[in-house]
Write a protein that holds these residues in place. Structure first.
Motif, short mmCIF file in Angstrom:
data_model
loop_
_atom_site.label_atom_id
_atom_site.label_comp_id
_atom_site.label_asym_id
_atom_site.label_seq_id
_atom_site.Cartn_x
_atom_site.Cartn_y
_atom_site.Cartn_z
N GLY A 201 0.84 -1.17 0.18
CA GLY A 201 -0.07 0.00 0.20
C GLY A 201 0.84 1.21 0.10
O GLY A 201 0.36 2.26 -0.47
N ARG A 202 1.92 1.11 0.40
CA ARG A 202 2.97 2.33 0.60
C ARG A 202 3.44 2.65 -0.73
O ARG A 202 4.30 3.53 -0.56
CB ARG A 202 3.96 2.31 1.77
CG ARG A 202 3.49 2.47 2.96
CD ARG A 202 4.49 2.58 4.16
NE ARG A 202 4.11 3.30 5.47
CZ ARG A 202 4.67 3.65 6.38
NH1 ARG A 202 6.13 3.57 6.36
NH2 ARG A 202 4.28 4.25 7.55
N ASP A 203 3.48 1.97 -1.92
CA ASP A 203 3.80 2.38 -3.06
C ASP A 203 3.45 3.71 -3.57
O ASP A 203 3.94 4.39 -4.24
CB ASP A 203 3.62 1.24 -4.20
CG ASP A 203 2.29 0.57 -4.06
OD1 ASP A 203 1.34 1.05 -3.25
OD2 ASP A 203 2.28 -0.49 -4.64
N ILE A 204 2.26 3.87 -3.23
CA ILE A 204 1.48 5.25 -3.52
C ILE A 204 2.40 6.41 -3.05
O ILE A 204 2.43 7.46 -3.83
CB ILE A 204 0.05 5.34 -2.91
CG1 ILE A 204 -0.72 4.45 -3.73
CG2 ILE A 204 -0.44 6.68 -2.84
CD1 ILE A 204 -2.27 4.50 -3.54
N ILE A 205 3.00 6.14 -1.88
CA ILE A 205 3.89 7.12 -1.20
C ILE A 205 5.07 7.52 -2.09
O ILE A 205 5.66 8.49 -2.30
CB ILE A 205 4.13 6.91 0.29
CG1 ILE A 205 2.81 6.78 1.22
CG2 ILE A 205 5.12 7.88 0.80
CD1 ILE A 205 3.28 6.48 2.48
N LEU A 206 5.81 6.45 -2.24
CA LEU A 206 7.18 6.30 -3.01
C LEU A 206 6.74 6.92 -4.60
O LEU A 206 7.49 7.73 -5.07
CB LEU A 206 7.53 4.74 -3.17
CG LEU A 206 8.91 4.79 -3.95
CD1 LEU A 206 9.78 5.60 -3.58
CD2 LEU A 206 9.38 3.10 -3.98
N LEU A 207 5.80 6.49 -5.12
CA LEU A 207 5.64 6.57 -6.67
C LEU A 207 5.18 8.41 -6.56
O LEU A 207 5.68 8.96 -7.57
CB LEU A 207 4.32 6.05 -7.34
CG LEU A 207 4.51 4.59 -7.31
CD1 LEU A 207 3.11 3.79 -7.42
CD2 LEU A 207 5.34 4.33 -8.26
N ASN A 208 4.56 8.91 -5.50
CA ASN A 208 4.16 10.39 -5.57
C ASN A 208 5.60 11.08 -5.50
O ASN A 208 5.82 12.21 -5.82
CB ASN A 208 3.27 10.44 -4.47
CG ASN A 208 2.04 10.74 -4.90
OD1 ASN A 208 1.54 11.46 -5.97
ND2 ASN A 208 0.90 10.06 -4.13
N SER A 209 6.57 10.43 -4.48
CA SER A 209 7.61 11.00 -4.29
C SER A 209 8.56 11.05 -5.45
O SER A 209 9.34 12.33 -5.87
CB SER A 209 8.58 10.57 -3.16
OG SER A 209 9.52 11.31 -2.69
N ILE A 210 8.72 10.36 -6.30
CA ILE A 210 9.43 10.08 -7.40
C ILE A 210 8.93 11.07 -8.46
O ILE A 210 9.68 11.78 -9.10
CB ILE A 210 9.25 8.67 -8.12
CG1 ILE A 210 9.93 7.76 -7.18
CG2 ILE A 210 10.04 8.82 -9.50
CD1 ILE A 210 9.86 6.23 -7.75
N ALA A 211 7.62 11.06 -8.59
CA ALA A 211 6.87 12.30 -9.38
C ALA A 211 7.08 13.53 -8.79
O ALA A 211 7.21 14.56 -9.70
CB ALA A 211 5.46 11.86 -9.29
N ASN A 212 7.27 13.62 -7.63
CA ASN A 212 7.63 15.20 -7.29
C ASN A 212 8.93 15.61 -7.59
O ASN A 212 8.98 16.94 -8.08
CB ASN A 212 8.10 14.80 -5.40
CG ASN A 212 8.40 16.32 -5.25
OD1 ASN A 212 9.48 16.75 -5.04
ND2 ASN A 212 7.24 17.14 -4.41
N VAL A 213 9.99 14.89 -7.99
CA VAL A 213 11.25 15.12 -8.59
C VAL A 213 10.89 15.54 -10.04
O VAL A 213 11.47 16.53 -10.77
CB VAL A 213 12.20 14.05 -8.62
CG1 VAL A 213 13.47 14.74 -9.20
CG2 VAL A 213 12.56 13.67 -7.03
N LEU A 214 9.87 14.83 -10.72
CA LEU A 214 9.77 15.00 -12.28
C LEU A 214 8.63 16.31 -12.34
O LEU A 214 8.77 16.77 -13.65
CB LEU A 214 8.89 13.84 -12.76
CG LEU A 214 9.70 12.61 -12.65
CD1 LEU A 214 8.98 11.32 -13.28
CD2 LEU A 214 11.26 12.71 -13.48
N LEU A 215 8.42 16.85 -11.33
CA LEU A 215 7.57 17.98 -11.73
C LEU A 215 8.43 19.17 -11.98
O LEU A 215 7.45 20.04 -12.57
CB LEU A 215 6.79 18.40 -10.28
CG LEU A 215 5.84 17.45 -9.65
CD1 LEU A 215 5.06 17.89 -8.35
CD2 LEU A 215 4.63 17.30 -10.71
#
Length: 647
Positions: A201-215
């Motif tokens: 379930g915590r993959d949502i946290i990690l995926l959002n954080s990776i996306a944060n860098v791409l923003l």
């Protein structure tokens, strides 16, 4: 003689010579095969249903067809909603299409679903939302062109060995990297260049954080970007690294890697079979969009499909809520197109639908009087399977159509023997959009018939004009509904499909018509607490699904491990459990016993159980993704009753 393997979604082509199987050099498998494919000839005759049965006694085809049609016609005239059809995705597309035409068209029942609901429904919804179509943007050919493989909740070493061979060969040739996100140190994770062990379930946290860098510099700006950015901005790597106990630099390096290299994004049941499978799939797709890894060679979004004709089920409209040609019952224009094509009055096709999740509840309420189960084994594969088995007694008539004796067959009022692999012809579509033709290579055993013939005969006996003389006639009708659609095969013949055809237009890479995302925040209600035990179910390398076919192979039975429970070494030590000891697992649905195996591949209070033997699903609750209604097989809260966790 050549044909296609009937197991997973890779769709390997196999040659049969001198009663032996060899891999063929085909568009999907490139001359490779796995152990399951190699042992297929062992499974053809063993455990087969040879004759129609009523109350497990032989009955003639004419008599059994008459009995079914009379009862189904009675249910239909009183309330067409009292009929339910649940179909498997291992049978040819034409057979599924005919069942859809009869069930959703002529009968007009909203209670029609495919067992694809249990495996790929969440992926289909995520792809439809992100790109406009419920299909991948890349084919398996992009494996050889990719430089990075981003794998979430999937273990191709066990589930897709042929694809894994292609991945590691590509890595070696291209100097690529494999990134794996998984709560278990799987065989795939152990060979990854970067592995992140994460709580379910915590993959949502990690995926959002990776996306944060791409923003900072998105290469494609999708619809809904502002909403997505508002949420993802909160997931700065510095903060998330502390929450997940991951090095901040690792999160940033992963983001940079997928942003700077040709990346193929893959996920499996570890994403789909969770309470937020659709949204997790949308997040993975968003990473591909933001990093520009869509619509170009070596890139794409490619969820890995468990059943070899799961995509064909979507094309045929077998999934609840869908119609042939990847249409949806929620789109009035598309429904009318199908009604006109079938020459049906308007509103013949129901505009609402019930998945197997809702059908289960309707059975409890005794609103389904006739249930037709075709080519699937829900007594083992469904959550609360023990309860489902009991609910079958609430139904006036249970008809099970299958090639093999299964646990579900044992509960049927009427059993219809279906032809199996090699005994029937038709088309199948692999998980990467490759349509293949499977020739008939031998006569059906006993009195078994191809599924389409059984469906046709019952439909005609019920009074519906299903006057088809061959499966090719059904194929020609079906392909007309694909014309102008992304899955267009309207101009093709069986001969054209012998070498494989990837829609659309034989393209490996698809440029989507839309790019879309939305803000997806982590929700604490799905947080796994440290004081509870959670069961994750999954496949093994040797067996497949509920073992209806694979258990017929003596070699696979000998190689396959029996029903067991993997626990972490820490948990074994805490509860004083020794490998080989029998333990009892309990949930709200009941209890089961299994043999403990302590392992360093699992950490914390996570347990792993293979689902092939059916034990885990007897105590599985019916928690589902709210969008796809796919059951959450990967997050079952439990406790070990004879080894309680200390306070």
């Amino acid at each position: 003689m050549s044909t296609i393997c009937p197991y997973c979604g890779v769709g390997c082509k196999l040659k049969i010579k001198d009663n032996k199987i060899f891999p063929d050099n085909y568009i999907t498998n490139k001359g490779m095969m796995c152990v399951k494919g190699a042992t297929l000839l062992d499974t053809i005759d063993s455990g087969r249903i040879l004759h129609p049965l009523q109350d497990m006694k032989e009955i003639s085809w004419s008599k059994v067809t008459e009995i079914i049609s009379i009862k189904f016609r009675k249910f239909y005239k009183k309330d067409k909603n009292s009929i339910g059809i649940y179909i498997g995705a291992q049978i040819p597309t034409e057979d599924q299409y005919l069942a859809v035409k009869l069930g959703k068209g002529y009968i007009g029942t909203p209670n029609f679903d495919s067992n694809v609901r249990l495996c790929m429904a969440s992926a289909a919804y995520a792809l439809k939302y992100s790109f406009g179509d419920p299909s991948p943007t890349a084919s398996y050919d992009e494996i050889e062109r990719a430089e990075t493989f981003f794998l979430v909740g999937v273990n191709p070493v066990s589930s897709f060995p042929v694809l894994w061979n292609r991945i590691i060969s590509s890595r070696k040739r291209n100097g690529g990297k494999i990134i794996v996100i998984d709560p278990i140190l799987t065989d795939t994770a152990s060979q990854a260049d970067i592995y992140i062990k994460i709580k379910p379930g915590r993959d949502i946290i990690l995926l959002n954080s990776i996306a944060n860098v791409l923003l900072n510099n998105p290469k494609i700006i999708p619809e809904g970007f502002d909403e997505f950015k508002e949420i993802a901005t909160k997931y700065v790597p510095e903060r998330i690294s502390k929450i997940l106990n991951i090095d901040e630099k690792l999160i940033i390096s992963i983001a940079n890697r997928i942003n700077e290299t040709k990346t193929l994004f893959m996920w499996g049941m570890g994403v789909n079979q969770t309470p937020r499978g659709v949204e997790t799939g949308i997040l993975i797709s968003t990473l591909a969009i933001l990093s520009g890894n869509v619509g170009k060679p070596g890139t794409g979004v490619l969820p890995l499909t468990g059943q070899h004709n799961s995509m064909g089920a979507r094309e045929a409209g077998a999934l609840a809520g869908m119609l042939p040609g990847l249409r949806y019952v929620t789109n009035e224009k598309e429904v009318i197109e199908v009604e006109d094509y079938w020459d049906l009055p308007k509103y013949s096709i129901p505009r609402t639908f019930n998945t197997i999740t809702e059908m289960y509840k309707l059975m409890e309420e005794r609103k389904i009087r006739g249930l037709w189960i075709i080519g699937t084994n829900p007594v083992v594969s469904l959550p609360q399977s023990r309860r489902f088995k009991d609910l079958l007694s609430y139904v006036d008539l249970v008809v099970v159509q299958d090639a093999y004796f299964t646990e579900t067959v044992n509960e049927a009022d009427i059993v219809l023997p279906a032809a199996s692999w090699l005994e029937r012809e038709g088309i199948h579509t692999t998980g990467d959009r490759t349509v293949s033709y499977l020739p008939k290579l031998k006569e059906p055993i006993g009195e078994s018939k191809p599924d389409w013939e059984i469906i046709r005969n019952i439909g005609i006996e019920m009074g519906f004009p299903l006057y088809y003389s061959s499966i090719e006639e059904i194929f020609n009708e079906f392909k007309g509904l694909t014309k102008g659609r992304i899955d267009d095969i309207s101009s093709l013949t069986y001969k054209d499909l012998e070498k494989g055809y990837r829609w659309p237009n034989n393209q490996s890479v698809v440029i989507p018509n839309i790019f879309r995302t939305k803000g997806i925040d982590y929700e604490l209600e799905f947080e796994i607490d440290d004081d509870s035990i959670y069961i994750i179910t999954g496949r093994t390398e040797i067996h497949w699904n509920t073992r209806s076919r694979s258990s017929r192979s003596w070699l696979l039975q000998r190689l396959g491990q029996d029903n067991y429970v993997f626990l972490s070494n820490d948990l074994c030590e805490k509860l004083k459990i020794i490998s080989g000891e029998e333990i009892e697992l309990k949930t709200r649905e009941g209890s089961i016993r299994g043999i403990a195996k302590c392992s360093d591949r699992i950490s914390g209070n996570i347990l792993f159980m293979p689902f092939h033997w059916g034990k885990a699903n007897t105590i599985m609750d019916w928690q589902v993704d709210p969008i796809s209604k796919e059951p959450a097989f990967k997050m079952l809260k439990a406790y070990i009753s004879n080894k309680l966790l200390p306070n």
